[in-house]
Design a protein around this motif. Structure first.
Motif: not given
Length: 812
Positions: A425-453
Motif C-alpha cells: 500500500t501507499g501507507a502515507s508514503g512510508l514505503p517510499w521514504a524507507i526504501s529510498r533511505a535504505q538505497r542510500k545505505l547500500g541495499i536494494e530496496s523497492d516498493t510495490i503498491c496494489m491498485d494505487g492510492n
C-alpha cells in the motif's frame, strides 16, 4: 555501462498492419534500433483484414493476428455488441475486445519466449498489460518497457469523458511497467511529474532509420521537380493524414507567394485528392507538389537540396511537448528547419540554432521566419555540426536503447546484496521514504503498491489487485528479494472473511526461504473491544459502519495467522503495541529533505489552523468544527481550513502555510499528519492516551495534547500565544530529526532484518493448520449455501414452469 545483446524483444502494438504499411514508422525504427544493437526484435500487431498475416522488413519479422473488428463500418454508428457493450464504430478499433487480442498475442509470445516486451503507444500499453497477466499464469515473466510517443494526458483537459477515461487508464497502466521511454528530455520530466513516476523516463529520439541517414539518392528533389536553385522550396515529410499539419502547409503557401512546398509521401488515393482539392480552393495548388520519393530510405538524401524542412504539428495540447520526426530528417539532410513551437522544439533550437519556430495558427509572423531562414541558410547549416548529427544518429541511440534494456533486466535480478521489497500500500508514503533511505545505505530496496492510492504516494511499481497480477509479482520478486516487508496486509487478502487464498503468499514466501516482516499501523490491528476499554473517546460505538471494514473475529484470526508465519513483526507506535505487545516499535518515517523547517509563527495577523481528516469520525472532526465555531463566536481572530480530497503533494503545500495543525482527537497517538507538520516546525494538537505519555520521557511530547473535552481551550491558547507556537514547533522539529528521519528509521529496519537472519520466528504450524482448517470449513459452508440456493431456485423455477404449463392447457 552494460548493454543488452542477443535478447528476444517483442514490440507490441494495437495498430493495424499490412504489407503496404507494415508498421508505424516510429515503431519500426525502434525495432531497427534494437536490431542494430545486436538484439532480435519481432513486431506483433493486428492485421487490417480478418485473416492473420506475417511480413518482414529489414530482417524484422512482423506478425499480425486476425482483426476482430475487420469488416465493421467505421463511417456509421455500430449497433453490434462486443462483450455486451455497444460501441461507436468510429472508436471500435480502439476498444474492441482487447482481452481476445491479448490472449492470442500471449499465445504467440509463449512460443517466442521473449526476455523483453516493448509496448508502443496506448493501444500497445493496454494489450501488454492484459497479455502479461496471461503470460504470468504460464510462469513467463519478461521485462516490460513502454514507449509513449504522444502525451495523451493533455486530453484530460477536454470535456470528452471517453478521452478522460483514456487518460486515467494510461496513468494506471504506466505505473505497472518496468521502464518508460519517451522521445525527448522535457517530455520525460513532464511524464515524471504528471504521473508521479518513481524515476524520470528514459529518452530515445524518434529518428529515421540508419539506412535512411546514409543512403544516397541518385536524384535530388529540385531536379526531380525541374526547379531552379533560386526557387525557394520547403519540404513537408510528415503524415498527410494529420489535418492540422496539412492545413498549416497550405496556409504557409497562401501567405508566402514566393514559396513552393513539396509534400513527401508514399500515400496515394483519396487523402491526396482531398489535399489537392483544398489547395485548389486556397489558390495554392500551382505551388504545391505531391512527391513520391524514389525509395523511402533515400528521402534524406533526396531532399538535401531543398531550402528548409517545414514541420508543423497536428495541433492541440497533445502536441505540446512533441519533437516532430521531421526535425531529425532536417539534421541529417543538413537543412534548416522551421517548426511549430512546442516547449521541446524551442529548447532544442535554442541550444543548437539550426532553425526557427512559429506559433501554429499565427501565420502572418511565419513570413519573417521564412525570410530569415532563406537569407541566413549558410549560418543555420553550419550549426548542424558533426557532434549534433552523432548525438541524434541511430548508432548512438541504438546503444542507449540497449543500455535501457540492460538496466531494466538488471532491476529484475538480484545483485548480490541484501534486497528488500516494501508493499503493498501507499501507507502515507512510508514505503517510499524507507526504501529510498535504505538505497542510500547500500541495499536494494523497492516498493510495490496494489491498485494505487488516492493520495498519489509514489511506488516503484503499481499492479492491479488481481490473482494473475499478484501471482506474476511474486514469481518475479521471489528471485530477487530476500526480505518482504508487508505493511498491514498480505498480497492475498479477503479482509472480512479471510477466504482462501488469503495469506498464502506469506506461507509460500517462508517456504521459499524468504523473510517476511509484517508492519502494522492502524485499524487492521486495533481490536475494537480493547480500544473501547482503553480509549475514553471511542468512535466504534457511534455506528456499526465504523468497524465493518475490520470485523474483530476476522481481525484476530488473521493476526494469529500472520504472527504464526512472519519472521518478525513491528508496529509504528506505542498505541499499536498495546494490541501486539511482543511487536517491536519502529517509528513512522519521512524524508526530512522534503520537509524543511518553516516554523509556526504566522506572517499574517491571523494564525492559520488546518485540519486534514482522512476519516472524519476517527479523527474527531465534529469536535474540531464545533470548537472552531465557538471560538469564532467568542470573537477570536484566526483562519481555519479543512484539507480533504487533495493529493499528498497539494496537502503538503497547504501545511507549509499553516501555524497550527490539528491531527486526531480520538485514537490516542499521533499519525503521519503530525509527523509531517512537526517536521516543518508547526504547532500540532493531538490526543495522546494518558497511559502512553511515559514513552516521551522527561521532556514530554513535542505537541499539544488535547481530547474532545479540552480541545477548545488548547486551540485558544495556541492561537493567542505566538511564542508558545514557535517553541512547540522548534521542539517538534528536533524530535522528528531524532525519531522520524527516514535515515534513522531505515537503520532500525535493517537491524530488524539482521535479527531475521540470526533469529527468525519459526513458522507456527499449529496456527497455520488452524487457519487452513477454517478456510476449508468456510469453503465447504459456502458450497453448501450455494447448493441450497440453487435447489431453492430450481424448485421455484420448476413450480413456475408447471404453473405456466397448466395455464396453457386450461387456455387451449
Amino acid at each position: 555501462m552494460a548493454i543488452a545483446k542477443g535478447k528476444k524483444i517483442v514490440f507490441l502494438t494495437n495498430s493495424e498492419l499490412s504489407a503496404d504499411s507494415p508498421a508505424d514508422l516510429s515503431l519500426t525504427n525502434l525495432a531497427r534500433l534494437a536490431k542494430l544493437s545486436g538484439n532480435h526484435p519481432v513486431i506483433l500487431g493486428v492485421a487490417k483484414g480478418a485473416a492473420p498475416k506475417s511480413y518482414e522488413i529489414d530482417g524484422i519479422k512482423i506478425l499480425c493476428i486476425a482483426n476482430p473488428s475487420s469488416g465493421l463500418d467505421r463511417g456509421e454508428k455500430s449497433t453490434e455488441k462486443i462483450n455486451n457493450i455497444a460501441y461507436d464504430a468510429k472508436r471500435v478499433d480502439i476498444h474492441i475486445d482487447y482481452a481476445a487480442r491479448a490472449a492470442k498475442l500471449a499465445e504467440i509470445m509463449l512460443e517466442i519466449e521473449p526476455e523483453i516486451i516493448h509496448s508502443y503507444d496506448y493501444g500497445g500499453l493496454e494489450l501488454a498489460s492484459r497479455a502479461i497477466e496471461d503470460l504470468r499464469v504460464a510462469n513467463c515473466c519478461p521485462a516490460w518497457l513502454h514507449s509513449a510517443p504522444k502525451f495523451i494526458a493533455a486530453l484530460a483537459a477536454g470535456e470528452d469523458n471517453f478521452a478522460r477515461n483514456y487518460v486515467k487508464k494510461e496513468e494506471v497502466l504506466l505505473r505497472q511497467v518496468d521502464a518508460i521511454i519517451v522521445d525527448n528530455a522535457i517530455k520525460a520530466q513532464v511524464y515524471e511529474e504528471r504521473y508521479f513516476l518513481p524515476e524520470t523516463p528514459s529518452v530515445i529520439a524518434d529518428l529515421p532509420s540508419a539506412v535512411s541517414c546514409k543512403k544516397v539518392s541518385k536524384i535530388k528533389i529540385k531536379k526531380a521537380l525541374k526547379l531552379k536553385d533560386e526557387n525557394a522550396l520547403a519540404v513537408y515529410i510528415g503524415d498527410v493524414k494529420r489535418i492540422g499539419a496539412i492545413d498549416s502547409v497550405l496556409k504557409m503557401l497562401a501567405d508566402n507567394p514566393q514559396m513552393i512546398c513539396a509534400i513527401i509521401t508514399g500515400e496515394r488515393g483519396h487523402f491526396i485528392e482531398n489535399i489537392k482539392d483544398t489547395a485548389r480552393e486556397e489558390g495554392v495548388l500551382r505551388r504545391l507538389r505531391i512527391v513520391h520519393p524514389p525509395k523511402s530510405e533515400e528521402i534524406i538524401s533526396f531532399i538535401s537540396d531543398a531550402d528548409f524542412v517545414f514541420a508543423p504539428t497536428m495541433g492541440g495540447k497533445i502536441s505540446e511537448y512533441e519533437i516532430p520526426q521531421e526535425i531529425y530528417y532536417a539534421i541529417h539532410a543538413n537543412l534548416p528547419i522551421i517548426a511549430a513551437q512546442t516547449e521541446s522544439v524551442e529548447a532544442l533550437l535554442k541550444e543548437h540554432k539550426f532553425g526557427e519556430i512559429f506559433k501554429q495558427g499565427i501565420y502572418y509572423l511565419l513570413r519573417e521566419k521564412i525570410e530569415a531562414v532563406l537569407a541566413n541558410s549558410a549560418k543555420y547549416k553550419k550549426n548542424i555540426s558533426a557532434a549534433l548529427k552523432a548525438q541524434y544518429s541511430p548508432e548512438v541511440q541504438a546503444v542507449s536503447l540497449a543500455e535501457i534494456y540492460a538496466n531494466t533486466l538488471l532491476k529484475k535480478t538480484k545483485q548480490g546484496k541484501l534486497a528488500v521489497l516494501h508493499g503493498l500500500t501507499g501507507a502515507s508514503g512510508l514505503p517510499w521514504a524507507i526504501s529510498r533511505a535504505q538505497r542510500k545505505l547500500g541495499i536494494e530496496s523497492d516498493t510495490i503498491c496494489m491498485d494505487g492510492n488516492k493520495f498519489n504516494y509514489r511506488a516503484d511499481k503499481i499492479i492491479p489487485d488481481t490473482v494473475h497480477s499478484i501471482h506474476g509479482m511474486l514469481n518475479d520478486a521471489v528471485n530477487k528479494y530476500d526480505v518482504f516487508q508487508f505493511i498491514f496486509r498480505p498480497a492475498f487478502w479477503q479482509v472480512t472473511t479471510n477466504d482462501f487464498p488469503t495469506g498464502f503468499d506469506l506461507l509460500n514466501l517462508r517456504a521459499a526461504n524468504k523473510h517476511v516482516v509484517m508492519y502494522f499501523m492502524g485499524s487492521e490491528a486495533r481490536y475494537h473491544s480493547m480500544y473501547s476499554e482503553l480509549c475514553e473517546f471511542d468512535y466504534t460505538k457511534e455506528g456499526p459502519g465504523n468497524v465493518a471494514k475490520f470485523p474483530e473475529e476476522a481481525q484476530r484470526r488473521m493476526m494469529k495467522y500472520m504472527r504464526g508465519v512472519a519472521s518478525k513483526i513491528a508496529v509504528c507506535d506505542a498505541e499499536m503495541q498495546t494490541y501486539i505487545p511482543d511487536a517491536r516499535i519502529i517509528e513512522r518515517a519521512i524524508d526530512l529533505e522534503n520537509y524543511k523547517y518553516i516554523g509556526a509563527g504566522s506572517t499574517g495577523f491571523e494564525p492559520l489552523v488546518l485540519h486534514a481528516p482522512s476519516r472524519r469520525i476517527v479523527k474527531g472532526t465534529d469536535y474540531v468544527e464545533k470548537a472552531v465555531e465557538e471560538l469564532r463566536e467568542e470573537g477570536l481572530k484566526f483562519r481555519f481550513q479543512m484539507i480533504e480530497g487533495m493529493t499528498h503533494e497539494k496537502a503538503i503545500e497547504a501545511y507549509k502555510e499553516s501555524d497550527i495543525l490539528v491531527d486526531q482527537l480520538r485514537i490516542g497517538w499521533y499519525g503521519f499528519l503530525s509527523v509531517e507538520a512537526m517536521a516543518m516546525g508547526k504547532a500540532v494538537i493531538c490526543y495522546l492516551r494518558d497511559d502512553l505519555l511515559h514513552h516521551f520521557g522527561e521532556d514530554g511530547p513535542p505537541l499539544a495534547v488535547a481530547d474532545p473535552n479540552t480541545f477548545k481551550d488548547t486551540l485558544r491558547n495556541l492561537i493567542l500565544d505566538k511564542q508558545a507556537r514557535r517553541e512547540l514547533g522548534m521542539k517538534a522539529r528536533a524530535f522528528c530529526e531524532k525519531m522520524h528521519d527516514s535515515r534513522v528509521v531505515a537503520r532500525k529496519f535493517m537491524e530488524l532484518y539482521e535479527d531475521c537472519e540470526k533469529d527468525a520466528n519459526p513458522v507456527d504450524v499449529a496456527a497455520v493448520t488452524e487457519f487452513m482448517q477454517y478456510q476449508r470449513e468456510r469453503y465447504r459452508n459456502v458450497i453448501t449455501e450455494n447448493n441450497h440456493r440453487f435447489m431453492k431456485f430450481s424448485t421455484k423455477s420448476n413450480n413456475l414452469k408447471a404453473k405456466l404449463a397448466k395455464e396453457k392447457l386450461q387456455n387451449a
